[in-house]
Design a protein around this motif. Structure first.
Motif, PDB file in Angstrom:
ATOM      1  N   ASP A 187     -31.329  -7.741 -17.512  1.00 35.41           N
ATOM      2  CA  ASP A 187     -30.859  -6.756 -18.991  1.00 35.41           C
ATOM      3  C   ASP A 187     -29.556  -7.325 -19.373  1.00 35.41           C
ATOM      4  OD1 ASP A 187     -30.655  -5.405 -21.183  1.00 35.41           O
ATOM      5  OD2 ASP A 187     -30.180  -3.494 -19.953  1.00 35.41           O
ATOM      6  N   LEU A 188     -29.636  -8.248 -20.310  1.00 36.11           N
ATOM      7  CA  LEU A 188     -28.525  -8.951 -20.839  1.00 36.11           C
ATOM      8  C   LEU A 188     -28.392  -8.714 -22.399  1.00 36.11           C
ATOM      9  CD1 LEU A 188     -29.056 -12.512 -19.479  1.00 36.11           C
ATOM     10  CD2 LEU A 188     -27.634 -10.473 -18.689  1.00 36.11           C
ATOM     11  N   SER A 189     -29.047  -7.552 -22.902  1.00 32.88           N
ATOM     12  CA  SER A 189     -29.142  -7.361 -24.230  1.00 32.88           C
ATOM     13  C   SER A 189     -27.846  -6.626 -24.797  1.00 32.88           C
ATOM     14  CB  SER A 189     -30.019  -6.196 -24.432  1.00 32.88           C
ATOM     15  OG  SER A 189     -29.884  -5.111 -23.754  1.00 32.88           O
ATOM     16  N   ALA A 190     -26.843  -6.442 -23.707  1.00 33.46           N
ATOM     17  CA  ALA A 190     -25.565  -5.470 -24.263  1.00 33.46           C
ATOM     18  C   ALA A 190     -24.363  -6.623 -24.308  1.00 33.46           C
ATOM     19  CB  ALA A 190     -25.084  -4.538 -23.413  1.00 33.46           C
ATOM     20  N   VAL A 191     -24.804  -7.871 -23.767  1.00 30.64           N
ATOM     21  CA  VAL A 191     -23.667  -8.859 -23.517  1.00 30.64           C
ATOM     22  C   VAL A 191     -23.178  -9.095 -24.956  1.00 30.64           C
ATOM     23  CG1 VAL A 191     -23.286 -11.165 -22.780  1.00 30.64           C
ATOM     24  CG2 VAL A 191     -24.317  -9.817 -21.372  1.00 30.64           C
ATOM     25  N   VAL A 192     -21.727  -9.129 -24.819  1.00 31.62           N
ATOM     26  CA  VAL A 192     -21.100  -9.357 -26.304  1.00 31.62           C
ATOM     27  C   VAL A 192     -20.504 -10.724 -25.954  1.00 31.62           C
ATOM     28  CG1 VAL A 192     -19.056  -9.086 -27.932  1.00 31.62           C
ATOM     29  CG2 VAL A 192     -20.519  -7.140 -26.938  1.00 31.62           C
ATOM     30  N   ARG A 193     -20.832 -11.645 -26.997  1.00 30.81           N
ATOM     31  CA  ARG A 193     -20.400 -13.174 -27.064  1.00 30.81           C
ATOM     32  C   ARG A 193     -20.208 -13.620 -28.539  1.00 30.81           C
ATOM     33  NH1 ARG A 193     -24.771 -16.652 -26.589  1.00 30.81           N
ATOM     34  NH2 ARG A 193     -23.705 -18.430 -25.679  1.00 30.81           N
ATOM     35  N   PRO A 194     -19.280 -14.652 -28.598  1.00 28.12           N
ATOM     36  CA  PRO A 194     -18.988 -15.116 -30.233  1.00 28.12           C
ATOM     37  C   PRO A 194     -20.146 -16.371 -30.416  1.00 28.12           C
ATOM     38  CG  PRO A 194     -17.479 -15.977 -28.622  1.00 28.12           C
ATOM     39  CD  PRO A 194     -18.344 -15.114 -27.797  1.00 28.12           C
ATOM     40  N   ARG A 195     -21.028 -16.620 -29.767  1.00 23.50           N
ATOM     41  CA  ARG A 195     -21.899 -17.764 -30.248  1.00 23.50           C
ATOM     42  C   ARG A 195     -23.233 -17.292 -30.456  1.00 23.50           C
ATOM     43  NH1 ARG A 195     -17.482 -19.110 -30.292  1.00 23.50           N
ATOM     44  NH2 ARG A 195     -16.251 -20.994 -29.446  1.00 23.50           N
ATOM     45  N   THR A 196     -24.067 -18.245 -30.819  1.00 22.70           N
ATOM     46  CA  THR A 196     -25.578 -17.831 -31.250  1.00 22.70           C
ATOM     47  C   THR A 196     -26.184 -18.783 -30.309  1.00 22.70           C
ATOM     48  OG1 THR A 196     -25.611 -19.998 -32.942  1.00 22.70           O
ATOM     49  CG2 THR A 196     -24.981 -17.489 -33.832  1.00 22.70           C
TER      50      THR A 196
END
Length: 590
Positions: free
Chosen positions: A178-187
């Motif tokens: 489950d990686l849905s909550a990962v915050v990152r600055p890229r697309t």
């Protein structure tokens, strides 16, 4: 063998506490006491003389740091690091105390932030002797690119082949996690599939697939970076910029941002560094919402300085809208930094104007208007992916000089005044100023570099021919020369004001939406400076009684030299003019 000192025992106790807090919930079996001893030895901290003092300010109003790439200034037949030092020695020695050289190591992408070898200097820039020469005359700041390294590094090649060092250095996950909550600055996709000696694996890539995230659950990775820090200290580095540190510790099922283990790792590195060199500093680079950013001060036991990331978008927004209300409200909410900590103020950098730090401070509509204005001035926009699959503006890519060439109504003739006003505000604020070299030089958007590189951030990474630059700076009619002279003048004035110490008292003034003002007072209360800026394109009246000047003192504007003799005096502030009004009796510079 010499018996351990009291400071040795204190250090080991601290290190053991850090290690236990970091690795308490991992599957890795290790003896925390032994790891603490190994870290102490890697930093060569046996027989420690004394515990470092806490809450000490290792900076003053004289300090200003210029941020630059090692090859921003080029001269035929000369190593760029030699040319860079020549520029500072000849043109900025009296106003610059520190130099931040952006990653000067061999790299494969992202203009240095995809490191191939942490122990070497990029041969195209120079060598360690050139680095040490700069460090001898200026406080040297260097990047510790700690979250990730190059996908073409020896470490990663060894990871693929099952060899050391590198075999277990990189963070892997499963597409089924489950990686849905990962915050990152890229697309781009978070996980990159690679073939290893054990078969297919998915490595975690917060930023790009050439920047593979390191796995600090493995203590060997921590030990490698402690060795790197020691190497940098030995070569004169005194300020460590922890690049992208907020993303360091990952746990699938969480945001993997600002996790407690990350904060504890920062505390551990601070302990090691301040025992090694008591006046060496840690600065955290965390381009995230304001409250999260401030958390990296800890209890004055994490970063000595945090990047003041909300300042650039809020200040630019104030100057292009003529309304400082959001800037003022934000500043009122900012807690004063404790002694031993300070804000690192900047309004331009090698990246762009980050928008995440303005979230919750500017509305979505205001952010959209700011983005559109910057597009009209030739800027580009970088995006990040949201949980719902949508993309959201993350960063505006534009040179600061072009960003301030007009207002939301379009370009006008006030660009240079607006640009200098931005710096006059920043230089007056609580904190240590960091000035991007292209702001110091008034560099414009570099569209050719964007086209040649294919990266939007290149718009603000121009490379100057040194001889051409010198001709511009020495020319009285050059816009670059005028900007350079005016910012240098501000820096020289700032150095002499006790009220501009990075930790001196600061209070926000309420002078309407078009006049931004704040009051600074020296530790001994002898000097006050009222920083008053007109952020609009209109002439505005100011009654001096509105800023509560003490009637028994004589007052003067440090920038223009104008004297004020009556509290009831009304003055006209020109568009984008800044006043630094001080009481002469407490001012070292008048």
């Amino acid at each position: 063998m010499q018996a351990p000192t009291s400071a040795d025992r204190q250090l080991l106790d601290k290190l053991r506490h850090h290690v236990e807090a970091i690795y308490h919930d991992t599957a890795i079996e290790l003896e925390t006491c032994e790891l603490a001893v190994q870290l102490q030895r890697l930093m060569r901290l046996e027989n420690t003389a004394a515990e470092p003092q806490q809450h000490v300010n290792h900076w003053s109003q004289r300090d200003a740091i210029v941020m630059t790439y090692g090859d921003t200034l080029l001269r035929e037949g000369e190593a760029p690091l030699v040319t860079l030092k020549k520029f500072f020695d000849d043109y900025a020695d009296e106003v610059v105390t520190g130099v931040h050289i952006l990653p000067f190591y061999p790299w494969s992408s992202d203009d240095g932030f995809s490191v191939l070898d942490y122990s070497s200097v990029n041969e195209s820039l120079g060598d360690w002797e050139n680095i040490a020469a700069i460090a001898e005359d200026y406080r040297l700041m260097a990047d510790l690119v700690i979250n990730h390294c190059s996908g073409r590094s020896l470490w990663f090649e060894n990871f693929l082949r099952g060899r050391s060092p590198g075999k277990d250095y990189f963070f892997t996950a499963s597409p089924d996690d489950d990686l849905s909550a990962v915050v990152r600055p890229r697309t781009s996709d978070l996980l990159r599939k690679v073939e290893t000696f054990e078969g297919a694996k998915y490595v975690w890539c917060t930023f790009s697939h050439d920047q593979v995230d390191l796995d600090f659950r493995n203590p060997e990775v921590l030990k490698q970076f402690v060795s790197i820090i020691r190497h940098y200290l030995d070569n004169g580095v005194r300020i460590f910029r922890l690049d992208a540190v907020a993303f360091l510790w990952k746990v699938p099922g969480t945001s993997s941002l600002n996790l407690e283990e990350t904060h504890e790792l920062v505390r551990l590195l601070r302990t090691l560094i301040e025992y090694a060199v008591p006046d060496a500093l840690l600065i955290t680079e965390t381009n995230i919402p304001n409250r999260q950013n401030l958390s990296y001060f800890g209890n004055a036991n994490e970063a000595h300085c945090v990047y003041n990331f909300s300042l650039p978008p809020l200040l630019v927004n104030a100057l292009v809208t003529g309304d400082c209300s959001h800037l003022k409200m934000w500043m009122m909410s900012m807690p004063p930094a404790q002694n031993g900590t300070a804000y690192f103020n900047f309004i331009a950098s090698h990246d762009g104007i980050g928008l995440r730090p303005a979230e919750g401070l500017l509305s979505d509509g205001e952010l959209e208007a700011l983005v559109e204005t910057m597009r009209n001035f030739g800027g580009h926009v970088s995006y990040r992916a949201l949980e719902d699959g949508q993309n959201k503006p993350y960063e505006i890519n534009i040179s600061l000089f072009d960003a301030l060439q007009g207002t939301t109504s379009g370009a006008d003739g006030w660009g240079q005044e607006r640009f200098v006003c931005a710096h006059a505000i920043m230089l007056g604020l609580e904190g240590i100023p960091g000035i991007y070299i292209h702001s110091l030089l008034g560099t414009r958007n570099d569209y050719d570099r964007v086209e040649n590189s294919g990266h939007y951030r290149a718009i603000n990474r121009h490379q100057w021919d040194y001889d051409q630059l010198v001709a511009e700076l020495d020319s009285q009619g050059s816009a670059h020369g005028k900007v350079f002279t005016r910012i240098k003048d501000l820096l020289q004035i700032r150095q002499r004001q006790a009220a501009f110490h990075p930790n001196a008292t600061q209070f926000t003034l309420h002078l309407g939406d078009a006049i931004f003002g704040f009051w600074r007072q020296s530790f001994d209360r002898r000097q006050s400076v009222f920083v008053i800026s007109n952020v609009s394109d209109r002439v505005l009246p100011l009654m001096l009684s509105d800023i509560n000047l003490i009637g028994t003192d004589d007052w003067a504007d440090l920038i223009s030299g104008t004297q004020f003799h009556s509290r009831e005096q009304v003055i006209d502030i020109q568009p984008y003019q800044t006043l630094w009004i001080t009481n002469a009796a407490g001012n070292e510079g008048v």
